[in-house]
Scaffold this active site. Structure first.
Site, PDB file in Angstrom:
ATOM      1  N   SER A   1      -1.454   1.158 -10.562  1.00  0.00           N
ATOM      2  CA  SER A   1      -2.374   1.894  -9.691  1.00  0.00           C
ATOM      3  C   SER A   1      -1.695   2.735  -8.617  1.00  0.00           C
ATOM      4  O   SER A   1      -2.385   3.411  -7.838  1.00  0.00           O
ATOM      5  CB  SER A   1      -3.365   0.923  -9.043  1.00  0.00           C
ATOM      6  OG  SER A   1      -4.300   0.465 -10.000  1.00  0.00           O
TER       7      SER A   1
ATOM      8  N   THR B   1      -4.731  -3.747  -0.095  1.00  0.00           N
ATOM      9  CA  THR B   1      -4.061  -4.482  -1.163  1.00  0.00           C
ATOM     10  C   THR B   1      -2.561  -4.597  -0.887  1.00  0.00           C
ATOM     11  O   THR B   1      -1.989  -3.782  -0.165  1.00  0.00           O
ATOM     12  CB  THR B   1      -4.267  -3.777  -2.517  1.00  0.00           C
ATOM     13  OG1 THR B   1      -3.722  -2.449  -2.452  1.00  0.00           O
ATOM     14  CG2 THR B   1      -5.741  -3.691  -2.860  1.00  0.00           C
ATOM     15  N   GLY B   2      -1.945  -5.620  -1.469  1.00  0.00           N
ATOM     16  CA  GLY B   2      -0.495  -5.758  -1.394  1.00  0.00           C
ATOM     17  C   GLY B   2       0.058  -5.993  -0.008  1.00  0.00           C
ATOM     18  O   GLY B   2       1.186  -5.587   0.289  1.00  0.00           O
TER      19      GLY B   2
END
Length: 323
Positions: free
Chosen positions: A91, A242-243
Site C-alpha cells: 500500500s 497505520t504502522g
C-alpha cells in the site's frame, strides 16, 4: 640552543597550529563527543553516511528477510542498503496514487469538497476497509477529501480502488510517475486485482531509493505546496494511523515529525510475509530532514517482529542524525 631560537620555534609552531585549526573550521569538519567526524552545514551536523551504512548492513545481515533501505539527508547525502533493488510496494503505492489524483483534479477543476459517487458493488466485503465499516455496503457520495484520508491515513483498499476508477485506472498513476522522472515506480494493479491473485502484488513495485526520492521531492522540495490538494495529502500522511510501530516508533518521545505511508502484505506460498513496508519524510529539530524508505520482503518472522525490523532501522538512522 639559544633562548631566542627556542622562542622562535615555539612561536612558529603556534602559528602553524592556529592556521590548521582555522582551516579545519572553515572546511566544516569538527569532532563530536563520540570522536566521529561530523560535517557541519549551518546548524546541521550530519554523521558520516558511511558510518550509518555500516551499522545498517550489520543489522540487516542477521535478519531472515530481504531488506532494502534508502535514506536521503537534506537532499544531499544518500545512504542505501539494497536501495536499488525492486521490492513490492504493497500500500505504499497509495502515496504516488494520491499524487495522480491531485494531478487529475487540477486538470479537471475538481476540489477537495466535491463528491465522488460510489456504487455499492465497489465496496468489497472481504478486504481491509474502515470506510465500509462506517458506511456499510450501499450507494454513497463522499467528498474527495474523505476518500483521500481513508486511503492515506487508514490504507483503505476500497477507497483506493474507487480513486483509481475516478482518475481512469492504474495506468494514469503509472504514467504520472514516468513523466515526473520516477521510472522505477511501477503501478499496474488495483487492490482488488491483488486480492484475487496475490502474486500480482509483486508487479506494483519500486526501489527503496526511488520511493525515498519521491518523498524528498514532495516534502523537502515542497511539491506539497503545488496546490491545496497537495497540501491536504501532506497533512494527511503526517496523521497516518497505520504502522505506528514502524518508522514512527523511535520518534514518539522526541519532537521529530514524520509524514509516511505504510504497506502490508499477506503470506506467500512459502509461508513468508510478502512484504512489510514504510516510507516517509522526517523533520528534525536540528534543521535536518531526511526521506527514508524501508522495505522488508519475504520475511520469515511474524507481523510484529517484521515491523520491529523497520523500527530498529528507523532508530539507527534517527539516532545518527539527531546526535
Amino acid at each position: 640552543m639559544p633562548t631566542n631560537k627556542i622562542l622562535y620555534v615555539i612561536l612558529s609552531l603556534s602559528v602553524v597550529f592556529i592556521a590548521l585549526r582555522a582551516n579545519a573550521q572553515e572546511s566544516g569538519i569538527s569532532r563530536n563527543d563520540n570522536g566521529k567526524d561530523c560535517f557541519r552545514d549551518g546548524l546541521q551536523c550530519i554523521v558520516d553516511k558511511n558510518a550509518i551504512e555500516k551499522r545498517l548492513k550489520a543489522y540487516i545481515a542477521s535478519r531472515d528477510a530481504h531488506v532494502g533501505v534508502a535514506v536521503i539527508v537534506n537532499g544531499k547525502d544518500t545512504v542505501g542498503v539494497n536501495g536499488s533493488e525492486y521490492f513490492p510496494m504493497m500500500s505504499v503505492f497509495k502515496f504516488p496514487q494520491s499524487l495522480a489524483v491531485a494531478d487529475f483534479c487540477l486538470k479537471n477543476n475538481v476540489g477537495l469538497s466535491d463528491s465522488v459517487k460510489i456504487d455499492a458493488d465497489e465496496i468489497k466485503e472481504n478486504t481491509w476497509s474502515p470506510m465500509r465499516e462506517k458506511y456499510g455496503v450501499r450507494n454513497l457520495k463522499l467528498p474527495l477529501s474523505e476518500l483521500l484520508d481513508y486511503t492515506l491515513q487508514q490504507s483503505d483498499n476500497n477507497a483506493c480502488d474507487i480513486l483509481f476508477r475516478f482518475i481512469g485506472g492504474t495506468s494514469v498513476a503509472d504514467s504520472l510517475m514516468k513523466s515526473s522522472g520516477f521510472d522505477d515506480i511501477q503501478i499496474s494493479q488495483t487492490e482488488d486485482d491483488m486480492h484475487r491473485e496475490p502474486d500480482l502484488c509483486y508487479l506494483n513495485r519500486t526501489t527503496p531509493m526511488e520511493m525515498a526520492r519521491l518523498f524528498d521531492r514532495f516534502y523537502r522540495q515542497e511539491m506539497r505546496h503545488d496546490s491545496q490538494i497537495h497540501e491536504f495529502i501532506a497533512a494527511s500522511m503526517m496523521s497516518c494511523c497505520t504502522g505506528l510501530d514502524r518508522l514512527p516508533a523511535p520518534l514518539k518521545h522526541s519532537d521529530a515529525q514524520i509524514g509516511h505511508k505504510t504497506g502490508t502484505g499477506d503470506m506467500n506460498s512459502q509461508g513468508r510475509i510478502m512484504a512489510i513496508n514504510d516510507a516517509g519524510y522526517v523533520f528534525l529539530s536540528n534543521n535536518t530532514g531526511y526521506a527514508i524508505a524501508v522495505f522488508v520482503a519475504d520475511s520469515a518472522y511474524g507481523m510484529a517482529e517484521t515491523s520491529k525490523i523497520i523500527a530498529d532501522i528507523s532508530d539507527i538512522v534517527f539516532m545518527a542524525l539527531s546526535e
